[in-house]
Design a protein around this motif. Structure first.
Motif: not given
Length: 389
Positions: A27-31, A33-34, A166-167, A365-366
């Protein structure tokens, strides 16, 4: 008024189920990455029901498998980045000793991963680290980069940064149902959420959890006895390194230890194995049940760590979730490519969580993963696709 609107939000870019260290770093990495990310946890935080609680874990560069040792430099860097982001110390460098018989294939693989030729014999080890006593003919390797991660503190830190970016983290929400599709629908005890991407990092609950998605993963939760042993001379173990064993015939699954950090005067020494368990019932063990791992540890301590008492002063429990080969599962669902699974960390995943989270983020994210993922494929196990949905 902001809080009620947040409670009504149901659509996200990504949903991550399971807020242990792997899910939280994902989740940290996704957040970062906005991506608008929802992180769901079935228990109220903090809790001690899974595999990410407790105060300490070993971090090390040395690994038997080259594909993990290649990931460790990035993991060290990302842990340091998290320390900088939170202004929190998450790691104490102590060094690590690997004990074993000379010529053992696993010990030799560790030596290659460190890129060293020199090994310590019993006399050299005792001179450098007086608390250890090797048996005749055995040798030791030293990983100077290794140390102790402060586990509870690390989990809080990564969740803090996730929220800061923002998560959304919701605890005390158990997932009841997942409906696959181009948009995945997740129903919990508190609401219904939708996202085009779903990542499952549910630890010991993963095997049961993914059955609803037609998967039969060969995951075995194990109940681990986490034992702390008192120093005969106070202070003698507080400056010792971490250690682990490789190739010792009397302990085929290995033993590991950490210096006296969690409890003053108590060294943490554990068998890297345990008893099969249901994660919902792991605490339902009779107090008089046999503890073969404790007897094994007592014998080991008597021989190798003579400065410790031979009966544990404190005993706790933890969960491992093992795969048959001890390697992680980091892969897309074979039928639903927008559902990603991270599981089977087999008692050695905590140190690698920053890199694992990055890989799960990339898969969702593919993107092309940063490392070769062949060792982590779901399909390396036969018969994983169960009944059709």
């Amino acid at each position: 008024m902001a809080a009620p609107r947040q409670l009504q939000k149901s659509a996200y870019d990504v949903i991550v189920v399971g807020a242990g260290i792997q899910g939280s770093f994902t989740a940290y990495h996704l957040a970062q990455r906005h991506k608008d990310t929802l992180l769901l946890e079935q228990f109220l935080l903090p809790h001690s029901r899974g595999s990410s609680h407790g105060q300490s874990r070993i971090i090390r560069s040395v690994y038997t498998q080259e594909y993990y040792s290649r990931m460790m430099p990035e993991s060290f860097r990302l842990w340091q980045q998290l320390e900088a982001e939170t202004g929190t110390t998450l790691y104490r460098q102590t060094g690590l000793v690997v004990l074993g018989p000379p010529g053992d294939p696993e010990l030799e693989a560790c030596r290659r991963s460190l890129g060293v030729d020199k090994v310590l014999d019993a006399a050299a080890l005792a001179q450098r680290f007086p608390g250890f006593r090797l048996q005749a003919g055995q040798v030791a390797l030293v990983d100077n980069t290794a140390g102790v991660l402060f586990a509870d503190r690390a989990l809080r830190a990564v969740q803090e940064v996730f929220r800061r970016h923002g998560g959304t983290l919701r605890d005390g929400e158990k997932v009841l149902r997942i409906e696959p599709g181009a948009t995945v629908t997740v129903t919990t005890t508190a609401g219904v959420y939708k996202a085009p991407r779903l990542i499952i990092t549910t630890g010991a609950w993963t095997g049961a959890f993914v059955k609803q998605l037609g998967l039969r993963l060969p995951l075995q939760p194990l109940r681990i006895d986490v034992c702390y042993w008192r120093e005969k001379q106070p202070g003698s173990a507080s400056v010792s390194p971490c250690f682990l064993t490789r190739g010792l015939s009397q302990v085929p699954h290995g033993i590991y230890g950490l210096p006296s950090i969690e409890y003053p005067g108590l060294m943490k020494v554990c068998h890297h194995h345990g008893s099969p368990t249901d994660p919902e019932k792991r605490d339902q063990v009779p107090s008089n049940a046999p503890r073969p791992d404790v007897a094994l540890l007592s014998s080991f301590i008597s021989s190798y760590l003579p400065g410790l008492e031979t009966q544990p002063a404190v005993m706790e429990t933890c969960l491992y979730t093992n795969t048959p080969d001890g390697d992680f599962i980091l892969d897309r669902h074979p039928k639903f490519s927008n559902i990603i699974i991270g599981a089977g960390f087999s008692g050695h995943g905590f140190k690698l969580a920053p890199t694992v989270g990055k890989l799960l983020c990339q898969l969702s994210l593919g993107e092309e993963p940063s490392y070769n993922m062949a060792h982590f494929a779901v399909t390396r196990f036969p018969g994983v696709l169960g009944a059709a949905l």
